[in-house]
Enzyme design. Structure first.
Site, PDB file in Angstrom:
ATOM      1  CB  CYS A   7     -20.422  -8.266   4.112  1.00 17.57           C
ATOM      2  SG  CYS A   7     -22.042  -8.516   4.786  1.00 17.57           S
ATOM      3  CB  THR A  33      -0.939  -0.009   1.225  1.00 13.48           C
ATOM      4  OG1 THR A  33      -1.788  -1.155   1.129  1.00 13.48           O
ATOM      5  CG2 THR A  33      -1.785   1.254   1.286  1.00 13.48           C
TER       6      THR A  33
END
Ligand SMILES: *Cc1c(COP(=O)(O)O)cnc(C)c1O
Length: 430
Positions: free
Chosen positions: A354, A96
Site C-alpha cells: 500500500c 541489508t
C-alpha cells in the site's frame, strides 16, 4: 456476534465466543518479516547490556577480553550452523548491510576482472537496489527471470555468464529462499556452475539459515548473508560469510574506520547483538530438524483446510522446493487488503504494497506471471517456532469466514459462479 465494552474511553470489540485454549490475540503469523526473540536468546544477551559492557577491540584489559571472548564464541556458533569456519564470519548491522557489502565489495574489488553481475528478479530490495546503484556506476547487471513456480532456469543462468573480455561475469547473487513465496532456489547447482566458470557466488540466505540445512561447502557458496531477527535473534545485527579458501574471496570495505573484522567492516562491534545472534544460531542448529518437520505439518494442515473450504484459491510458488513455515495463497475475487482488515487480530502480510498513490501488487508475485487480480488477493502466512495448531485453526477459520463474506459482496465472484467468462465481459470505461 460481538458486544462493545468501554475501557478508559477506548472501545473494545470483544468476540462473544470464547477463544480456544492456548490462543491469545493478536496472533503473530508473519515470521518472514521478523521473528520474536527466543527467550533463551534474550537471556544470553542480558549480561552484555550490564556488567559485561567491554569493547571487544580493547586489547589491554579484562573487560575487553571478556567481550572479545563472547564475540568469538558467537562466530563459532554461526560458522557451525552453515559449515564455515569462525574466521570466515564478518559481523554487520543486518542482512541489508551484508548484501550491500557483499555485492559492492566484490564489484569494487574485482572491477579489473570484469564488470558483469547476474542476479534475478525476485531478490530482496537490498540486492536489487544495490545492483541498480552499481549499474549507475557502469556495471552491467543481468536480472534473470523466474519460471511460473518462482525458480530460476539453470540454463538461462549458464547462458547469461560471460567468461571472457571486459564484460566478464564477476559475481552471481541469487537468494537461497524467497521471503514472500518461500521458494528455495537450486543453490548447490548454482554454486557448482559458478565454480566451474570461475565466477563468485553470493547468496542472500536470510530466510533459509536456521530453517533448512545450509552448508557453504556442499552448496558451493562463496559469500552468504544472514540476519539475526529472522532466526529468533535480535534486530540490527547480521553477518556475512566470506570464503577464505578455494577460492579466497576478497571484499573491498564499504565503511572505513578502525579496520575491524579483518578490514572488511569497521565499527565497534555490537556485542550484545552478536551474542544473541550466536545463541540463536546454536538453538537453530540443535532444533532445526524437529522444527522444520513441525512447521511443515502445520503449513500443510493450514493449506489443506483452506483448500477444502474455499474455491478459487491459488497457491503461489513451487511447493516442493519450499520453506517449512511459508504459505502464500491467493483468494481470488477478494482484495488482500480487505481480507487483512477483516482479520485484524491476525498478523499476516498481503501481496499488495500500500503506497500513497497506487496499490501496487508485489513485484515477486508479478514476476511469476500472475495477473493483478490474483496477486492482489494473496496472503503470506509465515509460521514460526511459536505458532501452535490451535492458532492455525483459529486463523484458518477466520480466513474462511471473511473470504466467504467478502465474496458475497463481490459481483465478480457472483458472475463467475453463474458461469460467465470474465475475459469476455466488456467493462464500461469510467
Ligand atoms: C529481512 C530480509 C533482508 C533484510 O535483512 P535486515 O537484517 O532486516 O536488513 C534481506 N533479505 C531477505 C531475503 C530478507 O528476508
Amino acid at each position: 456476534m460481538s458486544n462493545e465494552m468501554s475501557n478508559n474511553g477506548m472501545v473494545i470489540t470483544q468476540s462473544a465466543t470464547p477463544l480456544p485454549e492456548g490462543v491469545h490475540l493478536p496472533i503473530y503469523m508473519d515470521n518472514h518479516a521478523t521473528t520474536p526473540m527466543d527467550p533463551r536468546v534474550l537471556e544470553a544477551m542480558l549480561p552484555y547490556f550490564g556488567a559485561k559492557f567491554g569493547n571487544a577491540a580493547s586489547r589491554n584489559h579484562a573487560f575487553g577480553w571478556e567481550a572479545e571472548q563472547a564475540v568469538e564464541t558467537a562466530r563459532e556458533q554461526i560458522a557451525k550452523l552453515i559449515g564455515a569456519t569462525a574466521k570466515e564470519i564478518i559481523f554487520t548491522s543486518g542482512a541489508t548491510e551484508s548484501n550491500n557489502l557483499a555485492i559492492k565489495g566484490i564489484a569494487e574489488m574485482y572491477r579489473e576482472r570484469g564488470n558483469h553481475i547476474i542476479t534475478q528478479v525476485t531478490e530482496h530490495k537490498a540486492v536489487l537496489d544495490t545492483c541498480k546503484k552499481l549499474e549507475k556506476q557502469g556495471y552491467r547487471v543481468t536480472y534473470l527471470p523466474v519460471k511460473a513456480d518462482g525458480l530460476i532456469d539453470l540454463d538461462e543462468l549458464r547462458n547469461a555468464m560471460v567468461t571472457e573480455g571486459p564484460e566478464k561475469t564477476i559475481l552471481v547473487s541469487i537468494m537461497y529462499a524467497n521471503n514472500e513465496i518461500g521458494v528455495v532456489q537450486p543453490v548447490a547447482e548454482i554454486g557448482k556452475l559458478c565454480h566451474e566458470k570461475g565466477v563468485l557466488f553470493h547468496t542472500d540466505a536470510v530466510q533459509a539459515v536456521g530453517k533448512i540445512p545450509v552448508n557453504v561447502q556442499t552448496d558451493n557458496i562463496d559469500v552468504l548473508s544472514l540476519s539475526g531477527h529472522k532466526v529468533y535473534g535480535p534486530k540490527g545485527v547480521g553477518a556475512l560469510y566470506v570464503r577464505r579458501r578455494n577460492p579466497r574471496v576478497q571484499i573491498s570495505e564499504q565503511i572505513n574506520g578502525g579496520g575491524h573484522e579483518r578490514g572488511m567492516r569497521s565499527g565497534t562491534l555490537n556485542v550484545p547483538g552478536i551474542v544473541g545472534l550466536g545463541a540463536a544460531c546454536e538453538i537453530a542448529r540443535n532444533e532445526m530438524d524437529a522444527e522444520a518437520k513441525r512447521e511443515t505439518e502445520l503449513r500443510d494442515y493450514l493449506k489443506h483446510k483452506l483448500e477444502s473450504a474455499l474455491d478459487y484459491v491459488h497457491v503461489n510458488g513451487n511447493m516442493e522446493h519450499h520453506l517449512p513455515g511459508n504459505l502464500n495463497m491467493s483468494f481470488v475475487y477478494v482484495e488482500g487488503e480487505s481480507l487483512l482488515m477483516g482479520i485484524n487480530d491476525v498478523a499476516v502480510s498481503s501481496g499488495s504494497a500500500c503506497t500513497s498513490a497506487t496499490l501496487e501488487p508485489s513485484y515477486v508475485l508479478k514476476a511469476l506471471g500472475l495477473g493483478d487480480d490474483v496477486a492482489h488477493s494473496s496472503i503470506r502466512f509465515g509460521l514460526g517456532r511459536f505458532n501452535t495448531k490451535a492458532e492455525v485453526d483459529y486463523v484458518a477459520d477466520k480466513i474462511i469466514d471473511v473470504v466467504k463474506k467478502l465474496r458475497e459482496l463481490s459481483p465478480l465472484y457472483e458472475m463467475v459462479k453463474e458461469g460467465i467468462d470474465l475475459s469476455t465481459v466488456e467493462w464500461a470505461a469510467h
